[in-house]
Design an enzyme around this catalytic site. Structure first.
Site, PDB file in Angstrom:
ATOM      1  CB  THR A  19      19.307  23.179 -12.471  1.00 58.87           C
ATOM      2  OG1 THR A  19      19.390  21.816 -12.040  1.00 58.87           O
ATOM      3  CG2 THR A  19      17.888  23.684 -12.287  1.00 58.87           C
ATOM      4  CG  ASP A  21      28.344  23.129 -16.053  1.00 56.80           C
ATOM      5  OD1 ASP A  21      27.953  24.041 -15.298  1.00 56.80           O
ATOM      6  OD2 ASP A  21      29.521  23.003 -16.468  1.00 56.80           O
ATOM      7  NE  ARG A  24      24.667  27.880 -14.626  1.00 59.26           N
ATOM      8  CZ  ARG A  24      25.966  27.839 -14.352  1.00 59.26           C
ATOM      9  NH1 ARG A  24      26.579  26.674 -14.249  1.00 59.26           N
ATOM     10  NH2 ARG A  24      26.653  28.927 -14.169  1.00 59.26           N
ATOM     11  NE  ARG A  51      18.344  15.588  -7.301  1.00 60.72           N
ATOM     12  CZ  ARG A  51      19.377  14.794  -7.228  1.00 60.72           C
ATOM     13  NH1 ARG A  51      19.237  13.565  -6.826  1.00 60.72           N
ATOM     14  NH2 ARG A  51      20.584  15.210  -7.543  1.00 60.72           N
ATOM     15  CE  LYS A 157      31.615  12.491 -25.577  1.00 64.13           C
ATOM     16  NZ  LYS A 157      32.036  13.543 -24.627  1.00 64.13           N
ATOM     17  CG  ASP A 186      29.879  13.673 -32.066  1.00 65.45           C
ATOM     18  OD1 ASP A 186      30.343  14.837 -32.105  1.00 65.45           O
ATOM     19  OD2 ASP A 186      30.602  12.675 -31.970  1.00 65.45           O
ATOM     20  CG  HIS A 187      29.456  19.253 -29.182  1.00 60.29           C
ATOM     21  ND1 HIS A 187      30.075  18.327 -28.396  1.00 60.29           N
ATOM     22  CD2 HIS A 187      30.338  20.268 -29.326  1.00 60.29           C
ATOM     23  CE1 HIS A 187      31.278  18.769 -28.094  1.00 60.29           C
ATOM     24  NE2 HIS A 187      31.473  19.954 -28.633  1.00 60.29           N
ATOM     25  CE  LYS A 191      32.830  21.552 -32.238  1.00 65.85           C
ATOM     26  NZ  LYS A 191      33.284  22.661 -31.431  1.00 65.85           N
ATOM     27  CG  ASP A 244      35.880  13.399 -23.047  1.00 64.58           C
ATOM     28  OD1 ASP A 244      34.651  13.422 -22.845  1.00 64.58           O
ATOM     29  OD2 ASP A 244      36.590  14.426 -23.047  1.00 64.58           O
ATOM     30  CG  HIS A 249      33.716  14.950 -30.212  1.00 65.54           C
ATOM     31  ND1 HIS A 249      32.354  14.862 -30.284  1.00 65.54           N
ATOM     32  CD2 HIS A 249      33.985  15.364 -28.944  1.00 65.54           C
ATOM     33  CE1 HIS A 249      31.831  15.181 -29.108  1.00 65.54           C
ATOM     34  NE2 HIS A 249      32.793  15.484 -28.272  1.00 65.54           N
ATOM     35  CE  LYS A 350      37.922  24.282 -27.533  1.00 68.70           C
ATOM     36  NZ  LYS A 350      37.556  22.897 -27.335  1.00 68.70           N
TER      37      LYS A 350
END
Ligand code: BG6
Length: 521
Positions: A19, A21, A24, A51, A157, A186-187, A191, A244, A249, A350
């Site tokens: 459930t 983020d 989703r 949960r 990660k 590692d998304h 890619k 991060d 990445h 971005k």
């Protein structure tokens, strides 16, 4: 490339954090897309674990909402959704309660027997990292990992926050899973264009002979984001841009650019080559860090809050929201070539892009109208455009005989172009097919931390000045600029606004460019 060829066994995906983020926004859309493209196993079950007190219906409704919000769900998907839905189940589990895992095992076994699925189980931990170890231990204690088929662990990660915490975590999960069964995500490796680096480099005689310190002047790897820390202030305070983005990445992209050709496309071949890059990466001592690394933090600008004003952020926080670094891969191929990386939040675009700057021809006779010659650039565009952009010099049409840059521009996802699979689609598919090429192996994680740890220490001990930058800018302007200027270079512009994009299907293949501005402002 590998997408079509993997054989997928019937399997059950047990998704912890169903459930949350990530589930989703990314995981359910990815699973549904794979389903629509018939790229999930011939028979499969997905068991969402969380949960919340959800009935099966509420859970399915929750997933449908996620698909509508984040998965591009359309009215015509209804029939597919109805079939997909039949594979979805929910198990309410409090992750810290050992007995709940017994119940979960029953649910899994029940689904396997109803759907006649052999005991092939993929456990996906889309949960807070503090829970990774205890969930793994509970999987063991409840015998969920005792299967007649295969078992795999997909883990998000961060994998630790330094070398020693990563080692501890690794020991704990290795008590339950073998290294070959662990798929550390590692998304960025999922890619399209990150994977394409390998093909662009090794399938073209044009590039590979030039891919070394004789011909390449420097490499610039940028991943900039326009968002701030959103609602992740608590996590980000501990991570900063360094942990991060840079530890994972950015270093992964560096490895793809710098590695030697793999000897085959067999399982470990690519990872073996990647890890050699990290072994050759020059590690800085705590005192050297300041000479090669810039750390920045965004401050309020216009409508954008400063980092210290964000939710769950200490008003006197010293966390880095921007990092730029000059790295060296000290091996035969790359000796002396600087690799610059930069990443940050609240930047103007971005964009993820790698610019390879080639050395200029010696003593040239040919000049542009300013009396010099622009270097050749190869830009590997990862986001938002997926493609390559290659800048070379040619005669300017007309009689003045001067030289002008020409762009060869290929964009595969521009209007009407290829709709590449999302990173998570590819990674889920690879894991189900048992291909761990584009996942992070333990030795990569460990070596990445070895490189990052002295930098974190230097930050913590304030040995590197924290420089502020206005939200919406390219990071601390002076320092970031100087990092390259010291070697006689400058940042090349990245992103759509600077480099004209020609849609390969519609436009002429070559386009004469205007002289490019040198620097971002
Ligand atoms: C995640 C970071 O790993 O990558 C986020 O935790 C960041 O802070 C994200 O926003 C960026 O990923 P992408 O695919 O949007 O470039």
């Amino acid at each position: 490339m590998r997408l079509q060829t993997l054989k997928l066994d019937p399997a059950t995906i047990i998704l912890f954090g169903a459930t949350g983020d990530l589930s989703r926004r990314k995981l359910f859309p990815a699973l549904f897309n794979l389903f629509k493209r018939e790229m999930l196993p011939p028979s499969f079950a997905i068991i969402g674990v969380a949960r919340r007190d959800f009935s099966q219906e509420t859970f399915r409704e929750f997933v449908l909402q996620a698909l509508k919000e984040f998965g591009g769900y359309q009215a015509h998907d209804e029939q597919q959704w109805n079939s997909f839905c039949a594979h979805l189940n929910y198990a309410q589990v409090n992750l810290t309660e050992a007995e709940h895992y017994e119940k979960l095992r029953e649910v899994v076994e029940q689904r396997e027997s109803e759907k006649d699925i052999p005991q092939n189980r993929a456990f996906y931990l889309a949960i807070a990292p503090e829970l990774f170890s205890s969930v793994s231990a509970n999987l063991k204690n409840s015998r969920l990992v005792e299967t007649d088929g295969w078992k795999r662990l997909l883990i998000e990660k961060p994998f630790g926050h330094d070398r020693s915490s990563a080692e501890k975590l690794n020991r704990e999960i290795r008590a339950v899973f073998e290294e070959e069964e662990i798929y550390r995500i590692d998304h960025y490796l999922g890619k399209e264009m990150v994977q394409n680096i390998e093909v662009i480099r090794f399938a073209n005689s044009l590039f590979e002979p030039l891919w070394n310190n004789k011909y390449i002047a420097n490499v610039q790897i940028t991943s900039s984001e326009t968002v701030g820390v959103e609602d992740r202030g608590g996590y980000y305070e501990q991570a900063g841009a360094l942990r991060d983005m840079a530890q994972n990445h950015m270093l992964q992209m560096l490895m793809m650019i710098a590695m030697e050709p793999p000897s085959s496309l067999q399982k470990e071949a690519t990872r073996d080559e990647k890890v050699k890059v990290l072994r050759s990466l020059r590690t800085y001592s705590v005192d050297e860090v300041k000479d090669h690394i810039i750390r920045g933090q965004y401050t309020r600008f216009g409508e954008y809050k400063g980092y210290r004003e964000e939710e769950d952020v200490d008003p006197s926080s010293m966390t880095d929201t921007f990092v730029a670094a000059r790295l060296f891969v000290d091996n035969f191929r790359w000796a002396g070539v600087p690799f610059y990386i930069r990443t940050g939040k609240r930047m103007p675009l971005k964009s993820t892009e790698i610019v390879v700057e080639f050395k200029n021809v010696p003593e040239n006779l040919y000049f542009n109208q300013h009396g010099n010659l622009e270097p050749n650039l190869l830009s590997i565009r990862i986001f938002p455009y997926e493609g390559i952009y290659f800048k070379i010099n040619a005669k300017k049409p007309g009689t003045d005989g001067s030289v002008s840059p020409i762009a060869v521009d290929f964009c595969q996802n521009c209007e009407g172009g290829v709709n590449s699979p999302e990173a998570y689609e590819r990674l889920l598919h690879d894991c189900l097919g048992g291909d761990s090429t584009y996942f992070t192996r333990w030795d990569e994680v460990a070596l990445a931390w070895d490189f990052i740890d002295p930098i974190s220490t230097a930050f913590k001990e304030d040995k590197v000045e924290l420089v502020s930058y206005s939200a919406g800018s390219w990071g601390p302007p002076k320092e970031s600029h100087q990092l390259l200027e010291q070697n006689g270079f400058h940042w090349w512009p990245v992103g759509e606004q600077e480099l004209p994009t020609i849609h390969f299907a519609k436009a002429p293949f070559f386009q004469v460019l205007q002289d490019q501005p040198n620097l971002e402002s």
